[in-house]
Motif scaffolding. Structure first.
Motif, PDB file in Angstrom:
ATOM      1  N   ASN A  34      -4.890  -6.745  -7.642  1.00 18.38           N
ATOM      2  CA  ASN A  34      -5.121  -7.007  -6.223  1.00 18.38           C
ATOM      3  C   ASN A  34      -6.614  -7.182  -6.014  1.00 18.38           C
ATOM      4  OD1 ASN A  34      -6.372  -4.372  -5.771  1.00 18.38           O
ATOM      5  ND2 ASN A  34      -4.297  -3.535  -5.926  1.00 18.38           N
ATOM      6  N   PHE A  74      -3.655 -17.814  -1.784  1.00 20.98           N
ATOM      7  CA  PHE A  74      -2.988 -16.600  -2.256  1.00 20.98           C
ATOM      8  C   PHE A  74      -2.651 -15.639  -1.113  1.00 20.98           C
ATOM      9  CE2 PHE A  74      -5.083 -17.986  -6.231  1.00 20.98           C
ATOM     10  CZ  PHE A  74      -3.974 -18.022  -7.046  1.00 20.98           C
ATOM     11  N   PHE A 103       1.399  -9.600 -10.043  1.00 21.48           N
ATOM     12  CA  PHE A 103       2.088 -10.700  -9.343  1.00 21.48           C
ATOM     13  C   PHE A 103       3.452 -11.048  -9.923  1.00 21.48           C
ATOM     14  CE2 PHE A 103      -0.998 -12.435 -12.347  1.00 21.48           C
ATOM     15  CZ  PHE A 103      -0.227 -13.294 -13.117  1.00 21.48           C
TER      16      PHE A 103
END
Length: 267
Positions: free
Chosen positions: A52, A249, A82
């Motif tokens: 992250n 994203f 992810f």
């Protein structure tokens, strides 16, 4: 008598030396296998966060290598953020050799594999690479030969393009310098450039724009050798085009410059 004693003594000394030499075992051959472990505050790949965008997104990483006569095979793994399994597994193999005393080369194939189940996007990517090294400087080029590049084409299709852009022929050019500053301390510098395939760069229709811009990434840091295979490292790592990739994203600022600290062990 003295001459006889000296002669006998000399013969005994030579015999003892001969026995000692025969009893000394030969030095063991170096193992063709090595292993490595890393604990990092964050994992960035080509300047982009793989966990992250927080400062602390710990990554536990490790792998092993086999090499013999210039040929090598290896595997490297890391946790990521992810996929539903949360793991990246890299498999690679190739050949490295010398052109001259200070110049070397390396060619090979690398598969980025992401085990997952029932995910809409598959991130698996296969690249060919070639590198030239001079002392502490390496220049390397990686070329995508799989149909997609880390799922970017599939993502465009799902967003409504009506077709799946090909990620094949995406290229990555990088330069890496590991310059020894003083005893046990090494300066680490990196610059890279991702050039997407023409399909990904021009992925747009009248209603959907999923074109992805090329970008630069960079790293500057130092590594300190602690001995016994241990080392610590600190670096600042980031990439360009922050605004685009933050939107791409979903609001995660994956390209921002971040300090990363790593503890490593080589076995």
């Amino acid at each position: 008598m003295k001459k006889s004693s000296i002669a006998v003594s000399s013969l005994l000394s030579l015999a003892a030396a001969s026995v000692f030499a025969q009893a000394t075992p030969p030095a063991p051959e170096p193992s063709p296998f090595t292993a490595n472990l890393n604990l990092a505050t964050k994992y960035k790949f080509r300047g982009q966060d793989q966990g992250n965008d927080k400062f602390l997104s710990p990554a536990f990483q490790g792998g092993f290598d086999w090499s013999a006569n210039g040929w090598y095979l290896g595997n490297w793994n890391s946790n990521i953020g992810f996929t539903n399994t949360g793991i990246e597994m890299d498999f690679y193999g190739g050949y490295r050799g010398e052109i001259s005393k200070d110049f070397g080369y390396d060619v090979g194939l690398l598969e980025y594999y992401y085990p997952s189940k029932d995910m809409a996007i598959q991130f698996n990517t296969l690249e060919l690479y070639g590198a030239l090294t001079w002392q502490w400087l390496t220049v390397k080029y990686s070329h995508t030969v799989s149909k997609d590049y880390f799922g970017n084409g599939q993502a465009g299709e799902l967003l409504g393009l009506g077709y799946k852009p090909s990620g094949r022929h995406t290229g990555y050019l990088e330069a890496n310098a590991n310059f020894p500053l003083v005893d046990k301390l090494t300066l680490n510098a990196h610059a890279g450039y991702t050039r997407y395939s023409s399909d990904l760069r021009n992925a747009r229709t009248a209603t959907v724009d999923n074109a992805i811009p090329n970008y630069f990434d960079y790293k500057l840091g130092v590594t300190y050798d602690l001995g016994s295979g241990f080392s610590i490292a600190g670096a600042v790592v980031g990439a360009s085009k922050r605004s685009f990739y933050k939107t791409y994203f979903g609001g995660s600022d994956v390209n921002k410059t971040t300090a990363i600290f790593t503890l490593s062990k080589v076995m």
